[in-house]
Design a protein around this motif. Structure first.
Motif, short mmCIF file in Angstrom:
data_model
loop_
_atom_site.label_atom_id
_atom_site.label_comp_id
_atom_site.label_asym_id
_atom_site.label_seq_id
_atom_site.Cartn_x
_atom_site.Cartn_y
_atom_site.Cartn_z
N GLY A 249 0.82 -1.20 0.00
CA GLY A 249 0.00 0.00 0.00
C GLY A 249 0.86 1.26 0.00
N PHE A 250 1.96 1.25 0.78
CA PHE A 250 2.92 2.35 0.75
C PHE A 250 3.45 2.55 -0.68
N MET A 251 3.80 1.43 -1.34
CA MET A 251 4.30 1.52 -2.71
C MET A 251 3.22 2.04 -3.66
N THR A 252 1.98 1.61 -3.44
CA THR A 252 0.87 2.07 -4.28
C THR A 252 0.71 3.58 -4.19
N GLY B 145 1.66 9.00 -6.46
CA GLY B 145 2.10 10.38 -6.26
C GLY B 145 3.35 10.74 -7.05
N ARG B 146 4.27 9.78 -7.24
CA ARG B 146 5.54 10.08 -7.89
C ARG B 146 5.55 9.75 -9.38
N ILE C 57 3.38 11.11 1.58
CA ILE C 57 2.90 12.44 1.96
C ILE C 57 3.66 13.55 1.24
N ALA C 58 4.93 13.30 0.91
CA ALA C 58 5.75 14.34 0.27
C ALA C 58 5.27 14.65 -1.14
N ILE D 47 -1.05 13.40 -6.93
CA ILE D 47 -1.94 12.30 -7.34
C ILE D 47 -3.08 12.84 -8.20
N THR D 48 -3.23 12.24 -9.37
CA THR D 48 -4.33 12.60 -10.27
C THR D 48 -5.27 11.43 -10.49
#
Length: 645
Positions: A507-510, A515-516, A568-569, A574-575
């Motif tokens: 989930g962190f990776m998702t 975002g990145r 968070i950074a 996120i689109t």
């Protein structure tokens, strides 16, 4: 739409244990009635259900002298397990150790069930101590108190003579030393007398209590087999392979030692005759994954080995290898209808080169009717594309597509499929070709699933596992970026219909990918993922914090870095539409992580859909919640990956 219920109710069996010398076993059975404990008489074929109400446990333990079964359970998802005993079919489980605010790990019982050993953090939430409970008087005594965090018992913690207790001091993936306590004297020492970091796991006692086998990666890339002798107090290396040994079991007469290897995700079973030192030539199980989470167990009489296995299209079942008869038998009945069974999909192992040339494996699941390309031509295409990338990286996509367009019938590769990249948790975990009912459900919706083992995964050696530590955290995100380009350039995935999902670290990776790499994904599904590593480490269960800091970095030394590598950074970038799924009682990734990301995206007017289950913990386990959750995920994916009914 294919009903999710028929996937969730697929019968499977796990955690087999012997109830007597060699004629009766017990196991956990899952079907439409939930999870229950059953037994099987190998002589008559009769099966009996032991539990009246569904249970929620991972592993069974048995005392063959008394015929009692033991298990730990926590229905709330908070992982504060109570320890139970079952003495006969139909009886109510007897609670031996209360959970509640404390977490308890079963360590074993003395033969005849006179004493129960366990580890518990009841004295202090940060520390696990060793306890022994007299099951006749009900009195528990503290054997050893600790002031460090993860001290938990090994699966075969107590020696057969009841004198020695084995436990791990878990600090990090490669800092997980095995220790031994003499319960008579109270003396403790590390099994491997060294200051070097090592992970020493899965001890297996000889039945005369004069020593034990165990696995260690000391000074090695992979887990190797060691033997510790109590008389000399020395450990010696016995077997080593270019793969991890991940499980072992010793026959009751100490003659045969069974090992399972993790060979590129599949399990390889090997048996050695310790009287000769030679490997035994015997029947092998199907190509599958022998569960590393269940104990392999030998019968007390003869040489019968119990284990459970599964594969992509094979639900988990119990198998029996009878070494004396040179026979292999599946004990779990095949309850699937032929047409449904034929619809299940086995994955294919593939690989690609990441941004720095690192080879990364992934498992490819294709919906029925989408045949994979021929291996020889696929390899030629891959080599040509990699060579082209080395000299002209910007032209890779055109070169690979031109190769496909010129030979579409020969290559036979499905092209421009809607695709979900499913990232495993851990991060010290590994995607393997074991049965996953949710993946099979998504395949039936027409969604291809790609499950990678990015850097940081286990199963590829110690060096690979540590390639994403601390300041290298985002290199694993770049692995996913390279995977997307690989899938598009080889024509497998439609660049406008790629989603990303994962649970826990997945989930962190998702969230990180959404975002990145916002231009690469049409949608994202985050389940119990970390949003801010700072707040995650501040709020995770007390005993877990030091262990997690060894992987991510510490609050004391890396607070700024932890923030910068967190989703968070880059959350404002996120689109893609996002679905967030959370268990409210999660002790690992607290609900506050999901609350933060949902609240922030909603404040920006972004599209976010939130499912928070009040009776779940780290993931969605209960049948009623899966029946609610999984179709909503499928509908979300089908909408945003533009899949028509």
């Amino acid at each position: 739409m294919n009903s999710v219920v028929k996937y969730l109710e697929i019968a499977n069996d796990s955690s087999p244990v012997w109830l007597d010398g060699g004629n009766k076993i017990a196991y956990i059975h899952h079907d439409e009635a939930g999870d229950h404990i059953w037994d099987l008489d190998l002589t008559t074929g009769e099966r009996r259900r032991w539990t009246q109400d569904p249970i929620a446990c991972w592993q069974l333990y048995a005392d063959q002298v008394s015929g009692s079964l033991y298990f730990s359970m926590d229905p709330s998802g908070s992982e504060c397990e109570s320890i139970f005993r079952l003495t006969q079919p139909g009886a109510q489980p007897e609670k031996l150790v209360e959970g509640g605010p404390a977490r308890n790990f079963f360590a074993g019982v003395h033969p005849g069930a006179q004493h129960l050993a366990y580890a518990s953090n009841q004295r202090h939430t940060e520390h696990f101590d060793i306890w022994i409970k007299d099951l006749e008087t009900g009195q528990a005594r503290l054997v050893q108190a600790f002031e460090d965090n993860y001290n938990w018992p090994a699966p075969n913690a107590i020696s057969p003579n009841g004198r020695y207790f084995l436990y791990n001091k878990l600090k990090a993936e490669s800092d997980n030393a095995l220790w031994m306590t003499d319960l008579q004297t109270g003396d403790s020492h590390r099994v491997l007398p060294t200051d070097q970091l090592s992970a020493d796991v899965k001890p297996c006692w000889k039945h005369d209590s004069r020593g034990f086998y165990f696995l260690s990666e000391l000074n090695a890339e992979f887990y190797q087999l060691y033997y510790y002798d109590l008389d000399s107090k020395e450990a010696s290396l016995r077997k080593a392979f270019d793969y991890d040994i991940e499980n072992l079991a010793l026959s009751a007469d100490d003659r045969y030692l069974c090992l399972t290897l993790n060979a590129s995700g599949y399990s390889s079973l090997k048996i050695y005759d310790l009287t000769t030192g030679q490997a035994v030539n015997t029947i092998l199980p199907p190509k599958a994954v022998i569960s590393p989470y269940s104990l392999m167990t030998w019968s007390q009489e003869g040489h019968k080995l119990l284990f459970s296995l599964s594969s992509g299209a094979r639900p988990e079942g119990i198998w029996l290898l009878d070494l004396d008869r040179d026979a292999m038998q599946r004990l779990s009945p095949d309850s699937l209808a032929p047409d449904f069974k034929a619809s299940l999909v086995e994955p294919e192992l593939r690989s690609y080169q990441s941004f720095d040339g690192l080879k990364v494996d992934y498992w490819l699941y294709l919906p029925q009717g989408q045949a994979p390309r021929q291996a020889s031509q696929a390899d030629q295409l891959g080599e040509a594309a990699q060579a082209k990338q080395a000299s002209h990286p910007d032209q890779l996509g055109e070169a690979a597509q031109a190769k496909q367009d010129s030979q579409p019938d020969q290559i036979g590769e499905p092209r421009q499929l809607p695709c979900l990249i499913e990232i495993h948790g851990g991060p010290e975990g590994q995607e393997r070709p074991s049965f996953n009912e949710f993946i099979q459900y998504l395949l039936a919706q027409g969604i291809a699933v790609v499950a990678p083992n990015v850097r940081g995964s286990t199963g590829y050696g110690k060096h690979f596992t540590h390639l994403d530590d601390v300041e290298k955290r985002l290199d694993s995100v770049r692995d996913i970026e390279a995977l997307v380009h690989h899938l598009v350039d080889t024509g497998l995935a439609d660049k406008d219909r790629i989603g990303v999902s994962g649970t826990s670290y997945g989930g962190f990776m998702t969230l990180s990918c959404a975002g990145r790499l916002p231009d690469l994904f049409a949608c994202a599904v985050d389940t119990v993922g970390m949003y801010n590593l700072v707040t995650f480490l501040e709020n995770t269960a007390d005993y877990r914090r030091p262990h997690r800091e060894s992987e991510y970095g510490s609050l004391a030394q890396h607070r700024e870095l932890l923030y910068e590598v967190s989703p968070i950074a880059k959350i404002d970038n996120i689109t893609a539409p996002l679905m967030v799924i959370q268990g409210k009682n999660d002790p690992r990734v607290p609900v506050t992580e999901s609350d933060q990301v949902v609240d922030h995206l909603k404040s920006l007017g972004k599209e976010v859909f939130y499912l928070c289950y009040p009776d779940e913990g780290h993931g969605i386990r209960k049948m009623k919640n899966r029946v609610d959750c999984y179709p909503k995920i499928a509908d979300f994916l089908k909408t945003h990956l533009a899949i028509q009914e």
